[in-house]
Design an enzyme around this catalytic site. Structure first.
Site, PDB file in Angstrom:
ATOM      1  N   HIS A  21       0.844  -1.193   0.000  1.00 50.67           N
ATOM      2  CA  HIS A  21       0.000   0.000   0.000  1.00 50.67           C
ATOM      3  C   HIS A  21       0.881   1.246   0.000  1.00 50.67           C
ATOM      4  CE1 HIS A  21      -3.526  -2.297   1.707  1.00 50.67           C
ATOM      5  NE2 HIS A  21      -2.560  -2.998   2.269  1.00 50.67           N
ATOM      6  N   GLU A  35       2.524  -0.850   4.384  1.00 50.60           N
ATOM      7  CA  GLU A  35       2.338   0.513   3.874  1.00 50.60           C
ATOM      8  C   GLU A  35       3.699   1.148   3.591  1.00 50.60           C
ATOM      9  OE1 GLU A  35      -0.442   2.285   3.294  1.00 50.60           O
ATOM     10  OE2 GLU A  35      -2.021   1.287   4.452  1.00 50.60           O
TER      11      GLU A  35
END
Length: 190
Positions: free
Chosen positions: A45, A127
């Site tokens: 992400h 992330e």
């Protein structure tokens, strides 16, 4: 790749990556559909808070449920979200872990991979501090590759099942974005 980590730090114990800064999030639960041995997907992400800005504590604040809605106008719509990822890799390569890999972080949302729904149940979410349009740093690629290698050695079902958020939620998500260099990342893994 940065070799400053000792071998004792560069491993996972009880779902926690020893080389990461620990910041336990309350936004997780047990994996209902899947045991840790059946984790079979890694999802990449991106995130920046405020949008397009880097540094500061806002990403951690969001994942910890402590985001101040008055700190930035864009936070009024997101400060109450109950979201998390397993790890964040900052622009300087620092790795922060919020949720044990053995537990279910809340990173994928409505999602599907190879016909299997609810990707949070069987995936690990990483992330990268960034945006779809801002090139990621060398430190981020190096630490993502190192972390991926350690994850894959502990959760062997992942194999080559590594995707972007855009691949499992294409109607909703675009991250890690068109600037993410999949070839560079895969070369570092080789």
């Amino acid at each position: 790749m940065d070799d400053s980590l000792s071998q004792s730090e560069d491993k996972i114990v009880n779902g926690w990556y020893l080389a990461a800064e620990k910041c336990p999030s309350p936004h997780y639960d047990e994996r209902e559909q899947c045991s840790p041995q059946a984790i079979s997907l890694l999802v990449i992400h991106n995130i920046s808070l405020p949008p397009g800005q880097f540094g500061g504590s806002y990403i951690s604040d969001l994942f910890l449920g402590k985001l101040d809605k008055n700190a930035h106008p864009s936070f009024k719509d997101i400060y109450q979200l109950r979201v998390s990822a397993h790890c964040l890799i900052r622009r300087d390569g620092t790795v922060i872990q919020y949720v044990s890999f053995n537990n279910r972080a809340w990173h994928a949302g409505v999602s599907s991979y190879l016909g299997k729904e609810k990707c949070n149940d069987f995936s690990i979410g990483i992330e990268l501090e960034g945006t779809d349009d801002t090139p990621y740093t060398t430190a981020q690629y190096n630490h993502l590759a190192r972390l991926t290698t350690v994850i894959k050695s502990n959760y062997r079902q992942i194999g080559e099942n590594i995707v972007g958020h855009c691949d499992i939620a294409p109607e909703r998500k675009t991250d890690p974005g068109r600037v993410f260099d999949w070839q560079r990342y895969k070369q570092l893994l080789a």
